[in-house]
Design a protein around this motif. Structure first.
Motif, PDB file in Angstrom:
ATOM      1  N   VAL A 413       0.868  -1.192   0.000  1.00  0.00           N
ATOM      2  CA  VAL A 413       0.000   0.000   0.000  1.00  0.00           C
ATOM      3  C   VAL A 413       0.898   1.234   0.000  1.00  0.00           C
ATOM      4  CG1 VAL A 413      -1.783   1.281   1.251  1.00  0.00           C
ATOM      5  CG2 VAL A 413      -1.766  -1.225   1.303  1.00  0.00           C
ATOM      6  N   THR A 414       0.657   2.164  -0.963  1.00  0.00           N
ATOM      7  CA  THR A 414       1.418   3.415  -1.033  1.00  0.00           C
ATOM      8  C   THR A 414       0.831   4.422  -0.051  1.00  0.00           C
ATOM      9  OG1 THR A 414       1.948   3.020  -3.357  1.00  0.00           O
ATOM     10  CG2 THR A 414       2.153   5.289  -2.546  1.00  0.00           C
ATOM     11  N   LEU A 415       1.711   5.185   0.590  1.00  0.00           N
ATOM     12  CA  LEU A 415       1.277   6.150   1.617  1.00  0.00           C
ATOM     13  C   LEU A 415       1.670   7.564   1.229  1.00  0.00           C
ATOM     14  CD1 LEU A 415       2.368   4.373   4.927  1.00  0.00           C
ATOM     15  CD2 LEU A 415       0.034   4.658   4.089  1.00  0.00           C
ATOM     16  N   GLN A 416       0.775   8.509   1.578  1.00  0.00           N
ATOM     17  CA  GLN A 416       1.096   9.922   1.550  1.00  0.00           C
ATOM     18  C   GLN A 416       1.474  10.349   2.966  1.00  0.00           C
ATOM     19  OE1 GLN A 416       1.261  11.769  -1.220  1.00  0.00           O
ATOM     20  NE2 GLN A 416       0.689   9.951  -2.422  1.00  0.00           N
ATOM     21  N   SER A 420      -1.830   6.182   6.879  1.00  0.00           N
ATOM     22  CA  SER A 420      -1.949   5.194   7.952  1.00  0.00           C
ATOM     23  C   SER A 420      -1.451   3.828   7.512  1.00  0.00           C
ATOM     24  CB  SER A 420      -3.410   5.075   8.414  1.00  0.00           C
ATOM     25  OG  SER A 420      -3.852   6.282   8.980  1.00  0.00           O
ATOM     26  N   VAL A 421      -0.688   3.176   8.431  1.00  0.00           N
ATOM     27  CA  VAL A 421      -0.299   1.771   8.279  1.00  0.00           C
ATOM     28  C   VAL A 421      -1.303   0.962   9.094  1.00  0.00           C
ATOM     29  CG1 VAL A 421       1.489   0.058   8.700  1.00  0.00           C
ATOM     30  CG2 VAL A 421       2.126   2.400   8.039  1.00  0.00           C
ATOM     31  N   THR A 504       0.631   7.473  10.655  1.00  0.00           N
ATOM     32  CA  THR A 504      -0.114   6.849  11.745  1.00  0.00           C
ATOM     33  C   THR A 504      -0.122   5.342  11.559  1.00  0.00           C
ATOM     34  OG1 THR A 504      -1.556   8.770  11.993  1.00  0.00           O
ATOM     35  CG2 THR A 504      -2.336   6.710  12.943  1.00  0.00           C
ATOM     36  N   ILE A 505       0.136   4.607  12.649  1.00  0.00           N
ATOM     37  CA  ILE A 505       0.052   3.143  12.637  1.00  0.00           C
ATOM     38  C   ILE A 505      -1.150   2.749  13.473  1.00  0.00           C
ATOM     39  CG2 ILE A 505       1.291   1.000  13.061  1.00  0.00           C
ATOM     40  CD1 ILE A 505       3.863   2.621  13.192  1.00  0.00           C
ATOM     41  N   SER A 506      -2.040   1.901  12.951  1.00  0.00           N
ATOM     42  CA  SER A 506      -3.254   1.494  13.656  1.00  0.00           C
ATOM     43  C   SER A 506      -3.442  -0.009  13.568  1.00  0.00           C
ATOM     44  CB  SER A 506      -4.492   2.185  13.066  1.00  0.00           C
ATOM     45  OG  SER A 506      -4.387   3.580  13.188  1.00  0.00           O
ATOM     46  N   GLY A 507      -4.053  -0.585  14.605  1.00  0.00           N
ATOM     47  CA  GLY A 507      -4.336  -2.015  14.607  1.00  0.00           C
ATOM     48  C   GLY A 507      -5.430  -2.353  15.592  1.00  0.00           C
ATOM     49  N   ASN A 508      -6.086  -3.511  15.388  1.00  0.00           N
ATOM     50  CA  ASN A 508      -7.122  -4.022  16.283  1.00  0.00           C
ATOM     51  C   ASN A 508      -6.642  -5.314  16.926  1.00  0.00           C
ATOM     52  OD1 ASN A 508      -9.661  -2.465  16.385  1.00  0.00           O
ATOM     53  ND2 ASN A 508      -9.563  -2.689  14.144  1.00  0.00           N
TER      54      ASN A 508
END
Length: 751
Positions: A413-416, A420-421, A504-508
């Motif tokens: 996935v490309t990020l600006q 978010s990761v 930003t890094i996010s996870g559940n």
């Protein structure tokens, strides 16, 4: 025993050389042979009055029943404001009473007697006589007066018994005054009705705060009913909640802020409403206004920018610094001050800045330098703030271009920047990894100096980091890893910065295994009042991640009893935190203590300790019906702790301390043991304590003390042997208290 109504002739009180013949004096109530002991008084909270009149005092809407010789405090609304006091005296005996003398009112002239029963007035049983006293304070000082008259009733032998009615009044009155302080001089200036708060010249757009003091220099409580302000340029700051009371010797402060919106005079008013009068003062100010011009000074031009506008900076190479001067000129009619200056935005910095605050007089200027060193190509934006004026800064940055992407489970996935990761759901106790890639698609090499997480508590960590700093040539890339190990099932996020670029890094997290069974060890069942038992909290088996938790103490007093305010945990509250490290079974309380200690108090009932458990990320592990620890303070007879005495001439003050877990008392039993050769007319006293003890334990003020009490018994003795102190006849004294649960321990005092 009715000391207030005893009769004796003067001849019987005089000292005589020899004992008269054995006969009865017609003017004495009782004659004692040997040593007579008479208890004349006890603590008001424990004594049973024998005065024949029931006394009720009415002040305004408040009606209270008081004892003879009581003191009644009355507070007027203001100096010169009259307050009526009605005193009703009702015959509570079963026979007629006669008011033998007219009423006297002695004391301060602020009190006056409006009406009172005439001499020889007869009150039948249940009949009431009314008196009225008017309190009109002449000043704010404390004053007092006494209302008195004589009452007679038939004695058992047909002769009259006389009692003196005394009622003491203590009068107070508030004296509320206003004053203000301006920060320009710090002087306290008093304000009378019709006065003014005069603000000095104030620049437009700035503000000046006057501190207003409401001070009560009187002896009574002053009530502030209303506080209103008018004037478009004035506002109340920190106004008190009204209506409100100002205690004697106290003050209430609030602010009046003056913020002129334009040049010229400003006017308003401040009005304070008291119980019986209103104080109004004027608010006066004058606004002055500078005119500021903002300019960017470049090598080839001078660019003027309006407040809220945008200043365009020439093109800038990435990694290089472009500097220009920014000037502020005052072309207005008033001086001003540059008190704050800030610059935000990636690559922007200030230099050549004079110390702040910096005065800016009429016709003067203020200059500083803006430096831009862009790190990424594209629009380099900044925000400049001078006092309350804001400006946008923009320049086109040229150089290398970095592209960011991450890969999870084979999907890229490309990020600006600010992207978010995202990690998919991961069970608590397991991990997932992502590969983060930085690629230079620009035309020049780029350096990479730092890679960092901005929050290390969210379950994320960086792995396989390259050695920094490093250079990424055009067309090259660099990678590193991100590992996610959740400790909560909720969404968690952390910040990631690659040099100055944010992500930003996010996870559940997915649900974890249930919490093992747990137990409290140590104290249980019945515990002693006023003791400090200790318990520990343990899991039956270790848990794989760290646990944070809390133990809450609740009280379940026996029916009809109020909770004991002194029951707390070792940290002084009814809630305490703990931790259980990963792989451990024992809860650790503050300071690494494995024992939970508490104060049991002195009220019968249950003390319940309820724990809760969570992971550090906030995932709840507490069972639906968590097992609790239950300790019980049993209902028991009172317990005396100390007895102290203080002796005077023919008098003794007995002070007892103790507690009753049922928060009730019935009697105080005092027994005296005479010395050899002496006799006591009354060797045992039983003093009822139920009503005053009930009044104390029902009073909310008693709750912090639980079942604890203090009893003070002032006793007066009399001897028929001239020159002998009655207390010399007493060898020792024992004291016991009882209630419905039984009798207390006995304490003995030896003389």
């Amino acid at each position: 025993m009715r000391a207030a109504r005893a009769r004796a002739c003067s001849s019987c009180l005089k000292r005589r050389r020899r004992r008269p013949p054995r006969r009865r004096c017609s003017k004495m109530i009782r004659r004692f042979r040997g040593l007579a002991l008479l208890a004349l008084a006890a603590l008001p909270a424990l004594a049973q009055t024998t005065f024949p009149l029931l006394i009720q005092v009415r002040v305004g809407d408040n009606i209270s029943t008081v004892a003879n010789n009581a003191s009644v405090g009355v507070g007027a609304e203001d100096i010169g404001r009259p307050l009526r006091i009605q005193v009703n005296t009702r015959n509570r005996t079963s026979q007629p009473l006669t008011i033998a003398t007219g009423a006297d009112l002695l004391g301060a002239g602020d009190f006056s007697l409006v009406s009172a029963p005439a001499a020889a007035t007869v009150l039948q049983p249940g009949e009431t006589a009314a008196s009225e006293v008017l309190f009109t304070p002449r000043s704010s000082r404390v004053v007092s007066a006494q209302l008195s008259f004589v009452v007679s009733e038939p004695g058992s032998d047909g002769r009259p018994l006389f009692s003196i009615f005394n009622l003491n009044f203590t009068g107070t009155a508030p004296e509320v005054v206003l004053a203000y302080i301006l920060p320009t001089n710090g002087n306290l200036v008093s304000l009378a009705d019709g006065g003014a708060i005069d603000f000095p010249n104030t620049p437009v757009g700035t503000n000046l705060l006057a501190t207003v003091s409401i001070f009560n220099r009187g002896s009574g409580v002053g009530n502030v009913r209303t506080l209103t302000l008018s004037g478009a340029d004035f506002e109340l700051i920190g106004a008190p909640l009204l209506p409100g009371a100002v205690d004697t010797g106290r003050e209430v402060r609030f602010g009046v802020r003056y913020t002129p919106k334009q040049n010229g005079p400003s006017r308003g008013s401040l009005t304070m409403g008291l119980d019986s009068r209103t104080i109004t003062v004027s608010l006066v100010g004058n606004g002055t206004g500078p005119q500021l011009i903002y300019e960017g000074l470049f090598e080839d031009r001078t660019a003027t920018v309006e407040e809220g506008g945008t200043l365009t900076i020439p093109e800038t190479k990435i990694g290089e610094t472009r500097s220009f001067s920014f000037r502020v000129r005052n072309t207005g009619t008033a001086d001003t001050v540059v008190s704050s200056l800030s610059l935000t935005g990636a690559g922007y910095q200030l230099s050549d800045l004079l110390p702040l605050p910096q005065p800016l007089v009429q016709g003067g200027s203020f200059t500083f330098t803006v430096n831009l060193t862009p790190a990424t190509p594209g629009a380099a934006r900044g925000r400049l703030r001078i006092n309350n004026a804001q400006f946008d800064l923009v320049s086109q940055a040229v150089g290398p271009r970095l592209v960011y992407a991450y890969t999870v489970a084979g999907v890229s996935v490309t990020l600006q920047p600010n992207g978010s990761v995202l990690f998919s759901a991961t069970p608590i106790g397991q991990s997932r990894e992502a590969v983060f890639r930085v690629e230079n698609t620009g035309t020049a090499a780029s350096s990479l100096a730092s890679i960092a997480l901005t929050d290390l508590r969210a379950g994320f960590e960086l792995i396989n980091l390259p050695a920094l700093p490093l250079t990424i040539e055009p067309g090259a890339s660099v990678t590193f890893g991100i590992r996610y190990s959740p400790d909560t099932v909720s969404l968690t996020s952390a910040g990631l910065r690659v040099d100055t670029v944010p992500f930003t890094i996010s996870g559940n997290g997915a649900p974890a295994v249930p919490l093992p069974s747990y137990r409290f060890e140590g104290a249980s069942g019945n515990v002693e009042p006023l003791s400090q038992p200790a318990l520990s909290l343990r899991l039956d088996s270790a848990y794989p991640v760290a646990i944070v938790g809390n133990v809450v103490l609740t009280l379940e007093p026996l029916s009809g009893l109020s909770p004991d305010g002194s029951v707390v945990l070792s940290n002084g509250s009814r809630s305490i935190d703990f931790t259980i490290p990963a792989g451990s079974t024992t809860a650790q309380f503050p300071n690494g203590d494995t024992l939970l200690r508490l104060q049991t108090g002195s009220v019968a009932g249950d003390i319940v300790l309820t724990p809760s458990f969570n992971t550090r990320g906030g995932f709840a592990l507490t069972p639906a019906s968590p097992p609790v620890a239950r300790l019980r303070v049993p209902l028991a007879a009172p317990r005396l702790l100390t007895v102290n005495t203080s002796e005077g001439t023919n008098s003794l003050l007995v002070t007892l301390t103790g507690f009753a877990t049922g928060r009730n008392l019935r009697n105080v039993i005092v027994e005296f043991r005479p010395r050899t050769g002496f006799q006591l007319a009354a060797a045992r006293l039983t003093i009822p304590a139920g009503d005053p003890a009930g009044a104390w334990f029902r009073n909310p003020a008693s709750q912090p003390f639980g079942g604890q009490f203090v009893l003070a018994l002032p006793l007066t003795f009399r001897s028929d042997v001239t020159g002998i102190n009655a207390l010399d006849a007493i060898e020792s004294m024992t004291v016991t208290v009882d209630n419905d649960s039984g009798a207390s321990n006995t304490l003995t005092v030896q003389r």
